[in-house]
Design a protein around this motif. Structure first.
Motif, short mmCIF file in Angstrom:
data_model
loop_
_atom_site.label_atom_id
_atom_site.label_comp_id
_atom_site.label_asym_id
_atom_site.label_seq_id
_atom_site.Cartn_x
_atom_site.Cartn_y
_atom_site.Cartn_z
N MET A 64 0.82 -1.21 0.00
CA MET A 64 0.00 0.00 0.00
C MET A 64 0.86 1.26 0.00
O MET A 64 0.60 2.22 -0.75
CB MET A 64 -0.93 -0.02 1.22
N LEU A 65 1.90 1.25 0.83
CA LEU A 65 2.74 2.45 0.94
C LEU A 65 3.43 2.75 -0.40
O LEU A 65 3.53 3.91 -0.81
CB LEU A 65 3.77 2.23 2.06
N ALA A 66 3.87 1.72 -1.07
CA ALA A 66 4.54 1.91 -2.38
C ALA A 66 3.56 2.51 -3.38
O ALA A 66 3.92 3.42 -4.15
CB ALA A 66 5.08 0.57 -2.89
N TYR A 67 2.32 2.02 -3.39
CA TYR A 67 1.33 2.61 -4.32
C TYR A 67 1.06 4.06 -3.97
O TYR A 67 1.02 4.93 -4.86
CB TYR A 67 0.01 1.80 -4.33
N LEU A 68 0.85 4.36 -2.70
CA LEU A 68 0.48 5.73 -2.32
C LEU A 68 1.61 6.71 -2.64
O LEU A 68 1.34 7.85 -3.05
CB LEU A 68 0.08 5.80 -0.84
N VAL A 105 -4.81 13.07 -5.11
CA VAL A 105 -5.02 13.52 -3.73
C VAL A 105 -5.95 12.57 -2.97
O VAL A 105 -6.06 12.64 -1.75
CB VAL A 105 -5.56 14.97 -3.67
N HIS A 106 -6.63 11.70 -3.72
CA HIS A 106 -7.56 10.76 -3.08
C HIS A 106 -7.64 9.50 -3.93
O HIS A 106 -7.77 9.59 -5.16
CB HIS A 106 -8.95 11.40 -2.96
N ALA A 107 -7.59 8.33 -3.28
CA ALA A 107 -7.68 7.07 -4.01
C ALA A 107 -8.68 6.15 -3.31
O ALA A 107 -8.68 6.05 -2.08
CB ALA A 107 -6.32 6.40 -4.08
N GLU A 108 -9.53 5.50 -4.10
CA GLU A 108 -10.44 4.48 -3.59
C GLU A 108 -9.95 3.16 -4.17
O GLU A 108 -10.01 2.96 -5.39
CB GLU A 108 -11.89 4.83 -3.96
N ILE A 109 -9.42 2.32 -3.31
CA ILE A 109 -8.52 1.24 -3.72
C ILE A 109 -9.18 -0.12 -3.50
O ILE A 109 -9.59 -0.46 -2.38
CB ILE A 109 -7.21 1.34 -2.90
N GLY A 113 -0.65 0.73 5.93
CA GLY A 113 -0.04 1.42 4.78
C GLY A 113 -0.75 2.74 4.49
O GLY A 113 -0.10 3.74 4.17
N ILE A 114 -2.08 2.73 4.62
CA ILE A 114 -2.84 3.97 4.39
C ILE A 114 -2.46 5.01 5.45
O ILE A 114 -2.23 6.19 5.12
CB ILE A 114 -4.36 3.68 4.38
N ALA A 115 -2.38 4.60 6.70
CA ALA A 115 -2.04 5.57 7.77
C ALA A 115 -0.65 6.16 7.50
O ALA A 115 -0.46 7.39 7.60
CB ALA A 115 -2.07 4.88 9.13
N ARG A 116 0.30 5.31 7.13
CA ARG A 116 1.65 5.82 6.86
C ARG A 116 1.69 6.69 5.61
O ARG A 116 2.35 7.71 5.56
CB ARG A 116 2.64 4.66 6.77
N GLY A 117 0.95 6.28 4.59
CA GLY A 117 0.93 7.05 3.33
C GLY A 117 0.26 8.40 3.50
O GLY A 117 0.72 9.41 2.96
N GLU A 118 -0.84 8.41 4.27
CA GLU A 118 -1.54 9.69 4.49
C GLU A 118 -0.62 10.65 5.24
O GLU A 118 -0.54 11.84 4.91
CB GLU A 118 -2.85 9.46 5.26
N ILE A 131 -1.88 12.25 1.15
CA ILE A 131 -2.89 11.69 0.24
C ILE A 131 -4.00 11.05 1.10
O ILE A 131 -3.74 10.62 2.23
CB ILE A 131 -2.23 10.65 -0.70
N SER A 132 -5.23 11.03 0.58
CA SER A 132 -6.31 10.36 1.29
C SER A 132 -6.62 9.05 0.56
O SER A 132 -6.56 9.00 -0.67
CB SER A 132 -7.51 11.32 1.34
N ALA A 133 -6.93 8.00 1.31
CA ALA A 133 -7.21 6.71 0.67
C ALA A 133 -8.26 5.94 1.44
O ALA A 133 -8.31 6.01 2.67
CB ALA A 133 -5.92 5.88 0.58
N ARG A 134 -9.11 5.22 0.71
CA ARG A 134 -10.14 4.36 1.30
C ARG A 134 -10.10 3.00 0.59
O ARG A 134 -9.63 2.91 -0.54
CB ARG A 134 -11.55 4.96 1.10
N LEU A 135 -10.64 1.99 1.27
CA LEU A 135 -10.63 0.63 0.72
C LEU A 135 -12.00 0.23 0.17
O LEU A 135 -13.02 0.52 0.81
CB LEU A 135 -10.26 -0.38 1.82
N ILE A 136 -12.00 -0.42 -0.97
CA ILE A 136 -13.22 -1.05 -1.50
C ILE A 136 -12.97 -2.56 -1.59
O ILE A 136 -12.02 -2.99 -2.26
CB ILE A 136 -13.59 -0.48 -2.89
N LEU A 137 -13.79 -3.32 -0.89
CA LEU A 137 -13.63 -4.78 -0.90
C LEU A 137 -14.28 -5.34 -2.16
O LEU A 137 -15.48 -5.15 -2.38
CB LEU A 137 -14.28 -5.37 0.37
#
Ligand code: ADE
Ligand code: ZN
Length: 344
Positions: A86-90, A99-103, A127-132, A137-143
């Motif tokens: 996750m961190l590598a992608y962000l 600025v925002h990703a829905e992943i 990874g999202i917490a570290r990337g933000e 950047i803002s990021a959310r997960l879609i299952l």
């Protein structure tokens, strides 16, 4: 348009703030990270080295890609692995001014190998917490559910995910499209919607326009992932425009998976012209030759859009996102300022 104005429009598009709404975290696994994780976890990849793996990225269909994509996911074993991915992608996304990703993530790919759901989700959230924190950047997960599996398997996965609902922004449907119509997943998506979450579905990538209609009418899909075969049904295109259903289009993916032979044949320009809410995305950037700005470069080389068109594409990405209205408005204001500053 002159060459100079096309270049200026491209520069604005590359640097504009934007959202990415269609990227599979497992599809961001670069060969170098795949081999690093394989070494860390004592996993043997069926390729001698990174170059041999990258050379295998020669796909003739969605299925030929998915076979390799699921095989490579086997290197992901620990919470730390999912965090690193996750961190590598962000980091890469932030460099493209996302600025925002829905992943998307595919839990069944991992739970079927004995990796607990909690390891997958907590690793991605780390990874999202570290990337933000690192990149703003803002990021959310879609299952995403795998449509090549039975609906009962997906329902069991949903039950396993329920303790983590607060961390899940929505649900999706991906994997092998042909022969696996949305209609097979009606009970599953009814349950997802009852949990109060928005749902999306891959449809009209390799499958027919009828699958897009099923995704809308039978699943309640709020966006259509890909949707590029909508053009085969004029009434459907009119409906997508009228109901402002966003399409998360992935141009390089469609070329690499042979949905179109060349970028110039891609239907995204016609869909935009018709007034559809088209967004651009990278899908599986490690496998398809590029991240979001690489997609923008490839689209600009084929279609030479003006600055106003790129402005519309980025505005669509924010309008189609699942963020709250105030956040959306703030991003659109930033985007508008980006283009206003470039006025002569
Ligand atoms: N999973 C990852 N990438 C996908 C794609 N392009 N279509 C369907 N399922 C996928
Ligand atoms: Zn996809």
């Amino acid at each position: 348009m002159t060459a100079a104005s096309t270049d200026k429009a491209l520069a604005l598009a590359l640097s504009m703030p934007k959202a990415e709404l269609h990227v599979h975290i497992e599809g961001t696994l670069e060969p170098a990270l795949a081999f690093a994780l394989a070494r860390r976890n004592g996993v043997q990849l069926p390729y001698a080295d990174e170059a041999a793996l990258a050379a295998a990225y020669d796909f003739d269909s969605l299925q030929s890609f998915l076979d390799l994509y699921y095989a490579c996911a086997d290197v992901l074993r620990t919470r730390e692995d999912f965090c690193d991915l996750m961190l590598a992608y962000l980091a890469r996304a932030a460099a493209d001014h996302i600025v925002h990703a829905e992943i998307f993530f595919d839990p069944q790919t991992h739970t079927a190998r004995g990796i607990p759901m909690g390891v997958v989700i907590h690793g991605l959230l780390d990874g999202i917490a570290r990337g933000e924190a690192a990149f703003g950047i803002s990021a959310r997960l879609i299952l995403c559910f795998l449509r090549h599996l039975p609906e009962d398997d997906c329902l069991a996965t949903l039950a396993e995910a329920e303790p983590y609902l607060a961390h899940i922004a929505g649900f999706g449907l991906d994997s092998s499209e042909q022969g696996n119509p949305p209609a097979r997943f009606q009970r599953l998506f009814e349950r997802c919607r009852a949990l109060g979450k928005p749902v999306v579905a891959h449809a009209g990538e390799e499958g027919p326009a009828a699958y897009i209609i099923e995704a809308l009418d039978l699943l309640g899909s709020r966006r259509i992932d890909h949707g590029v075969r909508a053009v085969e049904d004029a009434a459907l295109v009119a409906r997508l425009v009228r109901e402002r259903v966003p399409l998360t289009v992935c141009p390089l993916s469609n070329i690499r998976l042979c949905v179109f032979d060349q970028m110039g044949q891609h239907t995204l320009a016609g869909l935009l012209q018709a007034g559809a809410c088209v967004t651009l995305n990278s899908d599986d950037p490690a496998y398809f030759g590029g991240y979001l700005n690489d997609n923008i470069r490839a689209v600009q080389a084929a279609f030479g859009f003006d600055a106003a068109t790129w402005h519309t594409i980025a505005r669509n990405s924010f309008e189609a996102s699942f963020v709250d209205a105030a956040t959306r408005a703030a991003w659109i204001a930033r985007l508008d300022a980006h283009f206003a500053a470039a006025q002569p």
